[in-house]
Write a protein that holds these residues in place. Sequence first.
Motif, PDB file in Angstrom:
ATOM      1  N   VAL A 119       0.843  -1.205   0.000  1.00 14.07           N
ATOM      2  CA  VAL A 119       0.000   0.000   0.000  1.00 14.07           C
ATOM      3  C   VAL A 119       0.875   1.252   0.000  1.00 14.07           C
ATOM      4  CG1 VAL A 119      -1.670   1.322   1.365  1.00 14.07           C
ATOM      5  CG2 VAL A 119      -1.933  -1.155   1.118  1.00 14.07           C
ATOM      6  N   THR A 147      -4.996  -3.841  -6.942  1.00  9.62           N
ATOM      7  CA  THR A 147      -4.042  -2.733  -6.720  1.00  9.62           C
ATOM      8  C   THR A 147      -4.501  -1.492  -7.472  1.00  9.62           C
ATOM      9  OG1 THR A 147      -2.196  -4.241  -6.361  1.00  9.62           O
ATOM     10  CG2 THR A 147      -1.637  -2.014  -7.065  1.00  9.62           C
ATOM     11  N   ARG A 150      -7.574   0.020  -5.841  1.00 11.59           N
ATOM     12  CA  ARG A 150      -7.212   0.760  -4.623  1.00 11.59           C
ATOM     13  C   ARG A 150      -6.600   2.110  -4.992  1.00 11.59           C
ATOM     14  NH1 ARG A 150      -5.793  -0.944   1.138  1.00 11.59           N
ATOM     15  NH2 ARG A 150      -5.507   1.128   1.938  1.00 11.59           N
ATOM     16  N   PRO A 156      -9.622  -0.218  -0.362  1.00 14.04           N
ATOM     17  CA  PRO A 156      -9.565  -1.616  -0.795  1.00 14.04           C
ATOM     18  C   PRO A 156     -10.959  -2.119  -1.135  1.00 14.04           C
ATOM     19  CG  PRO A 156      -9.344  -1.468   1.599  1.00 14.04           C
ATOM     20  CD  PRO A 156      -9.438  -0.061   1.088  1.00 14.04           C
TER      21      PRO A 156
END
Length: 226
Positions: A119, A147, A150, A156
Amino acid sequence: MEQGDAERPGAEQWLPERHTLSALRSAAADCRGCELWRDARHIVFSQGKASAAMMLVGEQPGDREDPEGEPFVGPAGELLNRALVEAHIDRGRVYLTNAVKHFRHHASGKRRIHDKPAVVHIEACHPWLEAELQVVDPAVVVCLGATAARAVLGRPLSIGRSRGQRFDGPPTSPDAEVFVTTHPSAVLRLRGKDGFEEAFDSFVQDLQVAAQASAGASAAHESRSG
Ligand code: SF4
């Protein structure tokens, strides 16, 4: 510092004053916003024009993209190309980029093994994606995998539960419609196994839904422009 932590504060300070794609591409080559530049051969910024109505966002460059400096040129890129053809999307008219611009990996003998970006890497690299969204201002954004989702949506989410839904665009591209689908490498991993054809067809269907939204947005834009 824990494993996976970025050692730098993010890409913001490397952004150029003028946001054009060529200025962004050239400035990103010097980015040291996290540690991933160190073990990569090239930055892989993006492919496509600022006029593109559709933006596809992937995870990060892979082992083939890293030396070539171009996104989606490896096996996952070949699968993406096939899916785009089946969905009647011209890759030449799409803007292709990644949430993270350098290849995160570890060595295993002579091989370089892909590591998912943490992250902290997604966040460190986010100023580039934000600037790209601002410049391209696409009608439709397709997030390829968790990914990318996000990075674009800022939270998420489960790909399985989010496929087929439309999400509002991020603050830099509020009019964009955002769709979420799987990453082509997840489909590729099923090659030669049960479920591959079904996974590929679902991927194509997701792209078709996004293509329809993009065509609708272009038609609306043209009618507004007279
Ligand atoms: S991954 Fe992104 S933030 Fe990290 S060095 Fe590369 S361009 Fe900069």
